[in-house]
Design a protein around this motif. Structure first.
Motif, PDB file in Angstrom:
ATOM      1  N   GLY A 143      43.514  12.690 -32.494  1.00  0.00           N
ATOM      2  CA  GLY A 143      42.783  11.433 -32.433  1.00  0.00           C
ATOM      3  C   GLY A 143      43.646  10.200 -32.309  1.00  0.00           C
ATOM      4  O   GLY A 143      43.138   9.103 -32.063  1.00  0.00           O
ATOM      5  N   ASP A 144      44.979  10.363 -32.471  1.00  0.00           N
ATOM      6  CA  ASP A 144      45.851   9.187 -32.393  1.00  0.00           C
ATOM      7  C   ASP A 144      46.340   8.904 -30.979  1.00  0.00           C
ATOM      8  O   ASP A 144      47.147   7.995 -30.774  1.00  0.00           O
ATOM      9  N   ALA A 147      59.988  10.337 -33.004  1.00  0.00           N
ATOM     10  CA  ALA A 147      58.925  11.148 -33.590  1.00  0.00           C
ATOM     11  C   ALA A 147      58.858  10.929 -35.094  1.00  0.00           C
ATOM     12  O   ALA A 147      59.472  11.674 -35.851  1.00  0.00           O
ATOM     13  N   PRO A 148      58.133   9.915 -35.542  1.00  0.00           N
ATOM     14  CA  PRO A 148      58.036   9.688 -36.992  1.00  0.00           C
ATOM     15  C   PRO A 148      57.086  10.688 -37.631  1.00  0.00           C
ATOM     16  O   PRO A 148      56.292  11.344 -36.950  1.00  0.00           O
ATOM     17  N   GLU A 149      57.159  10.800 -38.944  1.00  0.00           N
ATOM     18  CA  GLU A 149      56.221  11.654 -39.666  1.00  0.00           C
ATOM     19  C   GLU A 149      54.799  11.129 -39.475  1.00  0.00           C
ATOM     20  O   GLU A 149      54.553   9.936 -39.479  1.00  0.00           O
ATOM     21  N   GLY A 150      53.858  12.048 -39.305  1.00  0.00           N
ATOM     22  CA  GLY A 150      52.463  11.665 -39.276  1.00  0.00           C
ATOM     23  C   GLY A 150      51.903  11.315 -37.915  1.00  0.00           C
ATOM     24  O   GLY A 150      50.704  11.036 -37.797  1.00  0.00           O
ATOM     25  N   ARG A 151      52.737  11.298 -36.863  1.00  0.00           N
ATOM     26  CA  ARG A 151      52.244  11.044 -35.500  1.00  0.00           C
ATOM     27  C   ARG A 151      52.313  12.321 -34.694  1.00  0.00           C
ATOM     28  O   ARG A 151      53.240  13.109 -34.829  1.00  0.00           O
ATOM     29  N   SER A 152      51.330  12.516 -33.819  1.00  0.00           N
ATOM     30  CA  SER A 152      51.333  13.716 -32.992  1.00  0.00           C
ATOM     31  C   SER A 152      52.232  13.528 -31.777  1.00  0.00           C
ATOM     32  O   SER A 152      52.393  12.414 -31.264  1.00  0.00           O
ATOM     33  N   LEU A 153      52.787  14.635 -31.312  1.00  0.00           N
ATOM     34  CA  LEU A 153      53.637  14.590 -30.124  1.00  0.00           C
ATOM     35  C   LEU A 153      52.866  14.133 -28.884  1.00  0.00           C
ATOM     36  O   LEU A 153      53.383  13.305 -28.113  1.00  0.00           O
ATOM     37  N   PRO A 154      51.637  14.621 -28.645  1.00  0.00           N
ATOM     38  CA  PRO A 154      50.896  14.123 -27.481  1.00  0.00           C
ATOM     39  C   PRO A 154      50.695  12.609 -27.499  1.00  0.00           C
ATOM     40  O   PRO A 154      50.766  11.950 -26.455  1.00  0.00           O
ATOM     41  N   LEU A 206      63.388  14.588 -33.887  1.00  0.00           N
ATOM     42  CA  LEU A 206      62.531  15.667 -33.405  1.00  0.00           C
ATOM     43  C   LEU A 206      62.155  16.649 -34.511  1.00  0.00           C
ATOM     44  O   LEU A 206      61.182  17.397 -34.379  1.00  0.00           O
ATOM     45  N   GLN A 207      62.896  16.653 -35.607  1.00  0.00           N
ATOM     46  CA  GLN A 207      62.575  17.590 -36.694  1.00  0.00           C
ATOM     47  C   GLN A 207      61.227  17.301 -37.342  1.00  0.00           C
ATOM     48  O   GLN A 207      60.681  18.140 -38.054  1.00  0.00           O
ATOM     49  N   TYR A 208      60.662  16.116 -37.103  1.00  0.00           N
ATOM     50  CA  TYR A 208      59.375  15.778 -37.701  1.00  0.00           C
ATOM     51  C   TYR A 208      58.180  16.291 -36.891  1.00  0.00           C
ATOM     52  O   TYR A 208      57.037  16.156 -37.323  1.00  0.00           O
ATOM     53  N   VAL A 209      58.423  16.849 -35.708  1.00  0.00           N
ATOM     54  CA  VAL A 209      57.318  17.373 -34.888  1.00  0.00           C
ATOM     55  C   VAL A 209      56.840  18.696 -35.479  1.00  0.00           C
ATOM     56  O   VAL A 209      57.643  19.579 -35.786  1.00  0.00           O
ATOM     57  N   GLU A 210      55.533  18.842 -35.640  1.00  0.00           N
ATOM     58  CA  GLU A 210      54.973  20.056 -36.209  1.00  0.00           C
ATOM     59  C   GLU A 210      55.262  21.262 -35.313  1.00  0.00           C
ATOM     60  O   GLU A 210      55.377  21.132 -34.097  1.00  0.00           O
TER      61      GLU A 210
END
Length: 395
Positions: free
Chosen positions: A128-129, A78-85, A177-181
């Motif tokens: 949108g990603d 889970a990198p910064e800036g990508r959504s989990l879905p 996982l800490q990067y997930v909003e």
């Protein structure tokens, strides 16, 4: 020493030659996955710890253990800036396609793929990603409300039913996982809660920085009851010693007691640093047995290598004010430090530094072990900050 035979492997998630000191945790997760496979309650787990303790390596080894036992797995970072879905959807598609090849699970897996089509179709407006192939038409009313928390529950249920009908389990491995909003993290926790309520064989094994536990608790208050949070720390002395001695001995080479003790002292038992010092010590040694002179020479090159890679890549992401904040922390020592003490180094009010502190937490550079305390997430970063910003000009 022959550089081609160098057994050590410093790298981002590179498996070490000897994964020492983690057998108990591997066994506990093996048991959890097997319990899930036979329909028994099994807790998911979040591996938390500082940078360089070997969380990614451990996550991948547990995944390998699971696959060797016939359990289906997916793995995402889970990198910064990508959504989990966007991260989950392609991996869940692959898992469902694999399960659809099993006769007993085909119908459930196909319905899962229909759920995925509905999930992606409705959420693509919000996220949108999301990019994933669609294999079946969506089923109206199945995971297509456009609400992430509701739809992810429905999707996980279908995946769990497919795995159950195949007499297996699905283990989802998520690194960083800490990067997930927070809202997306809440949806993930809720989906796992639903699979547990329905006793479906889906297990989540995540890894993240120490603040992950608090983030999950903030996202859903019941998270600490739903997951175990094993703390991954430095290796204990016996395991750290094994991580150095065994790879060397496997090459038919010896190392003196003083040399090993020196490596353990300078690395503090952190897995990544053990690999760095092991590798540089091998390169510095001229013959067996490897002695303390080789370790002393290696310390110079190992620190330089860390400064240019492990430390520098994080430093370069910081704003000037964030760098000064970390330099102030370093001035106070290894930590943790009270926010007021850090502010005193700036001669500034604590409140004026709160946005900087918050930004550094979001970037994964610091965390709060206790209310009002601040600590580095990267071991030895305080020493690096003094090397990269020497003197008092930073003030």
């Amino acid at each position: 020493m022959d550089p081609i035979r160098n057994p050590f492997s410093p790298g981002a998630g590179t498996p070490p030659p000897e994964l020492a000191g983690r057998d108990d945790l591997r066994e506990s997760l093996r048991i959890a996955l097997e319990r899930a496979r036979i329909g028994r309650p099994a807790k998911s787990a979040m591996l938390v710890g500082l940078r360089g303790v070997g969380k990614t390596v451990l996550l991948d080894r547990i995944r390998m253990d699971a696959e060797a036992a016939g359990i289906h797995t997916v793995r995402i970072e889970a990198p910064e800036g990508r959504s989990l879905p966007a991260l989950l959807a392609p991996q869940l598609r692959q898992a469902l396609l694999r399960l659809s090849q099993i006769a007993a699970a085909k119908d459930y897996a196909v319905r899962g793929l229909r759920a995925l089509a509905g999930f992606v179709g409705k959420l693509k407006v919000t996220f949108g990603d999301i990019e994933v192939g669609i294999d079946y038409e969506p089923e109206p009313g199945l995971a297509d409300n456009g609400d992430l928390e509701h739809d992810l529950q429905a999707l996980f249920e279908q995946v769990g039913l497919a795995a159950k009908s195949a007499s297996t389990a699905l283990a989802i491995f998520v690194d960083e996982l800490q990067y997930v909003e927070e809202a997306q993290l809440a949806a993930l926790i809720t989906a796992m809660h639903r699979t547990e309520q329905r006793q479906l064989p889906v297990v989540l094994v995540g890894a993240g920085l120490p603040q992950l536990r608090g983030q999950m608790g903030n996202a859903k208050s019941y998270a600490e009851r739903l997951f175990d949070f094993p703390m991954i720390g430095p290796l204990p002395p016996a395991a750290a010693r094994l991580a150095i001695e065994k790879p060397i001995e496997n090459e038919g080479v010896a190392i003196t007691e003083r040399a090993v003790s020196q490596i353990l002292q300078v690395t503090q038992g952190y897995a990544y640093f053990l690999q760095q010092w092991g590798s540089h010590t091998w390169q510095a040694a001229h013959a067996s047995p490897i002695d303390i002179d080789a370790v002393n020479a290696a310390s110079v090159t190992a620190v330089a290598a860390l400064d240019e890679s492990f430390f520098r890549v994080r430093f370069d992401r910081l704003t000037p004010k964030e760098k000064r904040y970390l330099r102030a922390m370093a001035e106070l020592g290894e930590g943790p430090h009270r926010s007021g003490d850090i502010a005193n180094c700036f001669s500034a009010p604590v409140s004026s530094l709160a946005p900087t502190r918050s930004s550094l937490i979001t970037k994964g550079m610091i965390w709060s072990p206790n209310h009002g305390d601040t600590a580095f997430t990267v071991p030895m970063f305080n020493e690096f900050m003094k090397r990269i910003m020497p003197g008092d000009d930073w003030r």
